[in-house]
Design a protein around this motif. Sequence first.
Motif, short mmCIF file in Angstrom:
data_model
loop_
_atom_site.label_atom_id
_atom_site.label_comp_id
_atom_site.label_asym_id
_atom_site.label_seq_id
_atom_site.Cartn_x
_atom_site.Cartn_y
_atom_site.Cartn_z
N LEU A 45 0.84 -1.21 0.00
CA LEU A 45 0.00 0.00 0.00
C LEU A 45 0.87 1.25 0.00
N ARG A 46 1.92 1.23 0.80
CA ARG A 46 2.84 2.38 0.82
C ARG A 46 3.46 2.57 -0.56
N GLY A 47 3.85 1.47 -1.20
CA GLY A 47 4.42 1.56 -2.55
C GLY A 47 3.43 2.15 -3.55
N TRP A 48 2.16 1.70 -3.47
CA TRP A 48 1.14 2.24 -4.35
C TRP A 48 0.92 3.72 -4.07
N HIS A 49 0.83 4.08 -2.79
CA HIS A 49 0.62 5.48 -2.41
C HIS A 49 1.76 6.35 -2.96
N ASP A 50 2.98 5.90 -2.80
CA ASP A 50 4.14 6.65 -3.32
C ASP A 50 4.08 6.77 -4.84
N ALA A 51 3.73 5.67 -5.52
CA ALA A 51 3.64 5.69 -6.98
C ALA A 51 2.52 6.64 -7.43
N ALA A 52 1.38 6.59 -6.73
CA ALA A 52 0.26 7.48 -7.07
C ALA A 52 0.67 8.94 -6.90
N ASP A 53 1.39 9.24 -5.82
CA ASP A 53 1.89 10.60 -5.60
C ASP A 53 2.81 11.03 -6.73
N ARG A 54 3.72 10.15 -7.14
CA ARG A 54 4.66 10.49 -8.23
C ARG A 54 3.92 10.71 -9.54
N MET A 55 2.92 9.85 -9.82
CA MET A 55 2.14 10.01 -11.06
C MET A 55 1.35 11.31 -11.04
N SER A 56 0.76 11.61 -9.90
CA SER A 56 -0.01 12.84 -9.76
C SER A 56 0.88 14.06 -9.94
N GLU A 57 2.04 14.02 -9.32
CA GLU A 57 3.00 15.12 -9.45
C GLU A 57 3.46 15.27 -10.90
N ALA A 58 3.72 14.17 -11.57
CA ALA A 58 4.14 14.23 -12.97
C ALA A 58 3.03 14.84 -13.84
N SER A 59 1.79 14.48 -13.57
CA SER A 59 0.67 15.05 -14.34
C SER A 59 0.55 16.54 -14.08
N ARG A 60 0.70 16.95 -12.81
CA ARG A 60 0.61 18.38 -12.49
C ARG A 60 1.74 19.15 -13.19
N ARG A 61 2.95 18.58 -13.18
CA ARG A 61 4.08 19.24 -13.86
C ARG A 61 3.81 19.33 -15.35
N TYR A 62 3.34 18.23 -15.95
CA TYR A 62 3.06 18.19 -17.38
C TYR A 62 2.02 19.25 -17.75
N MET A 63 0.99 19.36 -16.93
CA MET A 63 -0.08 20.31 -17.19
C MET A 63 0.23 21.70 -16.64
N ARG A 64 1.28 21.81 -15.82
CA ARG A 64 1.68 23.07 -15.17
C ARG A 64 0.55 23.63 -14.30
N LEU A 65 -0.03 22.75 -13.48
CA LEU A 65 -1.16 23.13 -12.63
C LEU A 65 -0.95 22.59 -11.22
N ASN A 66 -1.69 23.16 -10.27
CA ASN A 66 -1.62 22.65 -8.90
C ASN A 66 -2.68 21.56 -8.69
N ASP A 67 -2.71 20.98 -7.51
CA ASP A 67 -3.60 19.86 -7.22
C ASP A 67 -5.08 20.25 -7.36
N THR A 68 -5.46 21.40 -6.82
CA THR A 68 -6.86 21.83 -6.91
C THR A 68 -7.26 22.08 -8.36
N ASP A 69 -6.37 22.68 -9.13
CA ASP A 69 -6.64 22.91 -10.55
C ASP A 69 -6.89 21.57 -11.26
N MET A 70 -6.04 20.58 -10.96
CA MET A 70 -6.18 19.27 -11.59
C MET A 70 -7.49 18.60 -11.19
N ARG A 71 -7.86 18.71 -9.91
CA ARG A 71 -9.13 18.14 -9.47
C ARG A 71 -10.30 18.80 -10.20
N ALA A 72 -10.21 20.12 -10.36
CA ALA A 72 -11.27 20.86 -11.07
C ALA A 72 -11.36 20.39 -12.52
N LEU A 73 -10.23 20.23 -13.18
CA LEU A 73 -10.24 19.80 -14.57
C LEU A 73 -10.79 18.38 -14.72
N ARG A 74 -10.41 17.48 -13.81
CA ARG A 74 -10.95 16.11 -13.87
C ARG A 74 -12.47 16.14 -13.72
#
Length: 179
Positions: A45-74
């Motif tokens: 679970l810790r491994g999945w959580h860490d991977a999910a965080d890295r994927m989320s961060e990569a998506s935010r960097r790719y889109m150049r947005l913060n977490d709330t912005d990404m949640r809004a877009l989804r």
Amino acid sequence: MEKPEDEVAASMHDPRLTDPQGELVARAGMSEADVEQVVQVMNALRGWHDAADRMSEASRRYMRLNDTDMRALRYLIAARNQELQVTPGSLTTYLGISSASTTKMLDRLERGGHVRRSPHPTDRRALTVAVTDSTRADARQSVGRQHAHRFAVAAAMSRKERDVVIAFLEALTATEQAE
């Protein structure tokens, strides 16, 4: 070979090390093999959580947005896929932020070409918010592709295996309310 920091991180979920007297983690009657397997589950679970965080961060960097912005877009993409109208008020409610914060976020997203605001089709006093085609395409390439991989992993499991995972994750989620 595990690095020392990996070894420490892996041991963080082992009650034999973090709670040796069993004051918090009940493990009486469990065999060492059962405790070890539970620790493996927690580490997975810790491994999945860490991977999910890295994927989320990569998506935010790719889109150049913060977490709330990404949640809004989804949210806006899901609404568009269902042909639903989204108002700034419904976005405020979904995100759990103030209407002032929503306005600032929408101003920023509109300036960045991610959303457009339009008059509501049935309520002259209201506006609707929609994701732009280009942002929707970008999100499909990052978040959408990741979701497709995760869906494939779950789809490869048997119905019984998915039922076990669902029950486990729902029980784990319920521990939040237990506090």
